[in-house]
Design an enzyme around this catalytic site. Structure first.
Site, PDB file in Angstrom:
ATOM      1  N   ALA A   1       0.842  -1.196   0.000  1.00 37.65           N
ATOM      2  CA  ALA A   1       0.000   0.000   0.000  1.00 37.65           C
ATOM      3  C   ALA A   1       0.874   1.242   0.000  1.00 37.65           C
ATOM      4  CB  ALA A   1      -0.918   0.008   1.218  1.00 37.65           C
ATOM      5  N   ASP A   2       0.322   2.309  -0.557  1.00 41.27           N
ATOM      6  CA  ASP A   2       1.017   3.603  -0.530  1.00 41.27           C
ATOM      7  C   ASP A   2      -0.036   4.682  -0.286  1.00 41.27           C
ATOM      8  OD1 ASP A   2       3.512   5.134  -0.879  1.00 41.27           O
ATOM      9  OD2 ASP A   2       2.410   6.045  -2.531  1.00 41.27           O
ATOM     10  N   THR A   3       0.233   5.538   0.689  1.00 42.17           N
ATOM     11  CA  THR A   3      -0.724   6.569   1.082  1.00 42.17           C
ATOM     12  C   THR A   3      -0.126   7.947   0.859  1.00 42.17           C
ATOM     13  OG1 THR A   3      -1.682   5.119   2.761  1.00 42.17           O
ATOM     14  CG2 THR A   3      -2.091   7.469   3.021  1.00 42.17           C
TER      15      THR A   3
END
Length: 205
Positions: A85-87
């Site tokens: 995941a990347d936020t």
């Protein structure tokens, strides 16, 4: 949501391509065992080369997953499922990553004060024969902050490793007036969509 396929998922070697204890805790809270393997992918993609923020966070998440999967296969520990995941936080069409200094954190939080911003989390779930990518976005509205409040928060050290300079599940949550969308997207792992993908991948097995 995952109960009908939990017997299948519990047999799987699931790896989270992240060093985030928050993401690990979210997955473990729903009953899955997961190993943490922080990605060594150098997050150097240029956001300007993507047509939108969603494509950027998805590609970053994909590269994290591929790096971890390839490294584990090379060590003879091939995972069954890798989740990455990347936020990121965006305001006025601009991307806010992790602050590079105290002054940078102060500037970010000052700009977020009293305004709404959008948080994007891109997720990749890679099994042996299938890769699913998706992005969730959530609007977060901050209350008005004064300089003392911002400086006091920066002094806790919490902002320095958080996109946008705040952590909603920590002290930074006290600045949030309201959230419009999935809260877990802001934490860094949209649980509903993640579970829907895992369910679809494993139903009928």
């Amino acid at each position: 949501m995952l109960q009908p396929v939990m017997h299948v998922l519990k047999q799987k070697n699931i790896i989270l391509a992240s060093g985030s204890p928050r993401r690990k805790e979210l997955i473990e809270n729903i009953g899955l065992k997961v190993g943490l393997c922080p990605s060594l992918f150098e997050e150097n993609l240029d956001p300007k080369s993507f047509k939108n923020f969603s494509d950027f966070v998805e590609e970053t998440a994909l590269q994290k997953v591929l790096e971890v999967e390839n490294r584990l296969i090379g060590q003879g520990k091939a995972p069954d499922i890798v989740i990455g995941a990347d936020t990121m936080v965006t305001l006025d069409g601009e991307m806010f990553g992790k602050p590079t200094s105290v002054a940078d954190a102060f500037q970010m939080l000052s700009r977020l004060s009293g305004r709404g911003h959008t948080v994007y989390t891109g997720v990749v779930v890679k099994a042996k024969n299938e890769t699913v990518k998706f992005t969730e976005k959530t609007d977060v509205i901050f209350g008005k902050l004064n300089e003392d409040q911002i400086n006091g928060y920066i002094a806790t050290g919490e902002p320095m490793d958080k996109a946008g300079g705040y952590g909603i599940q920590g002290v930074g949550g006290t600045f949030v007036e309201r959230v419009e969308g999935d809260y877990f997207t802001v934490v860094g792992l949209p649980l509903y969509r993640l579970c829907a993908v895992l369910y679809d991948m494993h139903k009928g097995l």
